[in-house]
Design an enzyme around this catalytic site. Sequence first.
Site, PDB file in Angstrom:
ATOM      1  N   ASP A   1      34.214 -38.822  64.768  1.00 56.47           N
ATOM      2  CA  ASP A   1      33.341 -38.484  63.641  1.00 56.47           C
ATOM      3  C   ASP A   1      32.072 -39.299  63.834  1.00 56.47           C
ATOM      4  O   ASP A   1      32.106 -40.525  63.775  1.00 56.47           O
ATOM      5  CB  ASP A   1      34.064 -38.871  62.344  1.00 56.47           C
TER       6      ASP A   1
ATOM      7  N   TYR B   1      39.263 -50.210  56.037  1.00 51.76           N
ATOM      8  CA  TYR B   1      39.191 -48.757  55.962  1.00 51.76           C
ATOM      9  C   TYR B   1      37.894 -48.221  56.565  1.00 51.76           C
ATOM     10  O   TYR B   1      36.812 -48.606  56.159  1.00 51.76           O
ATOM     11  CB  TYR B   1      39.287 -48.276  54.510  1.00 51.76           C
TER      12      TYR B   1
ATOM     13  N   LYS C   1      40.114 -41.792  57.924  1.00 51.71           N
ATOM     14  CA  LYS C   1      41.436 -41.470  58.466  1.00 51.71           C
ATOM     15  C   LYS C   1      41.307 -41.193  59.961  1.00 51.71           C
ATOM     16  O   LYS C   1      40.228 -41.021  60.491  1.00 51.71           O
ATOM     17  CB  LYS C   1      42.009 -40.257  57.723  1.00 51.71           C
TER      18      LYS C   1
HETATM   19  C1  F6R Z   1      38.479 -39.346  53.951  1.00 53.19           C
HETATM   20  C2  F6R Z   1      37.024 -39.261  53.898  1.00 53.19           C
HETATM   21  C3  F6R Z   1      36.357 -39.084  52.598  1.00 53.19           C
HETATM   22  C4  F6R Z   1      35.688 -40.371  52.114  1.00 53.19           C
HETATM   23  C5  F6R Z   1      34.982 -40.175  50.756  1.00 53.19           C
HETATM   24  C6  F6R Z   1      34.177 -41.394  50.340  1.00 53.19           C
HETATM   25  O1  F6R Z   1      38.917 -39.550  55.253  1.00 53.19           O
HETATM   26  O2  F6R Z   1      36.358 -39.359  54.898  1.00 53.19           O
HETATM   27  O3  F6R Z   1      37.247 -38.589  51.627  1.00 53.19           O
HETATM   28  O4  F6R Z   1      36.643 -41.384  52.032  1.00 53.19           O
HETATM   29  O5  F6R Z   1      34.080 -39.101  50.821  1.00 53.19           O
HETATM   30  O6  F6R Z   1      33.327 -41.712  51.386  1.00 53.19           O
HETATM   31  P1  F6R Z   1      32.380 -43.009  51.440  1.00 53.19           P
HETATM   32  O7  F6R Z   1      33.286 -44.205  51.294  1.00 53.19           O
HETATM   33  O8  F6R Z   1      31.751 -42.904  52.789  1.00 53.19           O
HETATM   34  O9  F6R Z   1      31.431 -42.843  50.309  1.00 53.19           O
HETATM   35 MG    MG Z   2      33.428 -38.856  58.137  1.00 50.70          MG
HETATM   36 MG    MG Z   3      37.263 -36.702  59.950  1.00 48.21          MG
END
Ligand code: F6R
Ligand code: MG
Ligand code: MG
Length: 367
Positions: free
Chosen positions: A14, A231, A234
């Site tokens: 990603d 974190y 995923k």
């Molecule tokens: C799960 C994922 C999304 C982010 C969510 C918050 O793998 O990528 O669900 O966890 O959109 O994202 P941030 O922390 O980047 O604002």
């Molecule tokens: Mg992402």
């Molecule tokens: Mg992904």
Amino acid sequence: MKKIRTTISLIKADIGSIGGHVKPSQKVIERVKEYIEGSNLIVDSRIFHTGDDIGLLLSHFQGKDNAKIHKLAWDAFMAGTEVAKEQGLYGAGQDLLTDSFSGNVKGAGPGVAEIEFDERPNEAFCIFMADKTDPGAYNLPLYLSFVDPMHNSGLILAPSMNKGFKFVVIDVEHKGKDRIIELNTPEDLYDLAVLLRDLERFAVEEIFSRNTGEQSVNVSTTRLHNIAGKYVGKDDPVMIVRVQGDFPATGEVLSPFSIAPYVAGFMRGSPVGPLMPVKLNSSISYFDGPPIVSAAGLCVQKGHLTEMVDLFDHPFWDSIRNKAAKKAVAIREQGFFGAAMLGMNELEYGGITERLGKLEKKFKLRD
Ligand code: F6R
Ligand code: MG
Ligand code: MG
């Protein structure tokens, strides 16, 4: 004369996406493609995306864990990241976790599945790529398609699979050296089931035919949070499965995906959601999910790849997608309560554990 062995490498990362963690931009994909196609290290390639992850399917003669191939993938992702930054994409370079690349993308952020083999005269294989989930998402489908005659009719109909399969299972929580166990089916079936039920701890990494010793499966099993220590999204695992003949047929490998099993992932990597089979190059939507998986079938000859057949682009899978959507809404109705969310060790972002830490101090023992 020594036969040249073909290697299929499926490497994903990603490196940024449009409108949140939804899908990479066309410009980024084009840049990655241009970078890969400019290399003479590989014989052939296919570039695609599943949700916010870009997948590189590379065929070559350089072998597994080859530093030059891994560097090519790393550099292509770096080149794509430059474009992602220019475009202001969200999470640009998200999975490139190290500043000094050491020759293997394993442990550096990107996920990698690789198999090196002597090509059969008709070498058919499938690739899978999942988003918003982790490697354990493949446990149930692999278990069912390699050990259960309800999904793999060949186990009782075809003598070529009568000896069963060898599973290599990895303890994904273990840090440092890989901690693995080998189990043979059918005799170790119950032991295998005991491990594979724990999706967050144990993941199928490899499967070999016991009739021929040949490898069918390799799954990317690295856990990003073990690498980064916090974190960072995923793991969104990829998988290669060589099919037909001594291995399950393509349809037998696809069969268990009709369950749309509940897996870890979805929004912020912490809830549980159904694994929805989607078409290639699908994006992410409802509640940053649901967890999705795409699949393609190909053949390879002397390293040259055919076009990809989109295996979930068939009317049959429309009803499974509907079922997955219903399962998603059903579990979302329960929000963050009980079975709808992962156990304490698996919660991402640390918010809940932080809060609990503070509450711990306020608890009293009643006299
Ligand atoms: C799960 C994922 C999304 C982010 C969510 C918050 O793998 O990528 O669900 O966890 O959109 O994202 P941030 O922390 O980047 O604002
Ligand atoms: Mg992402
Ligand atoms: Mg992904």
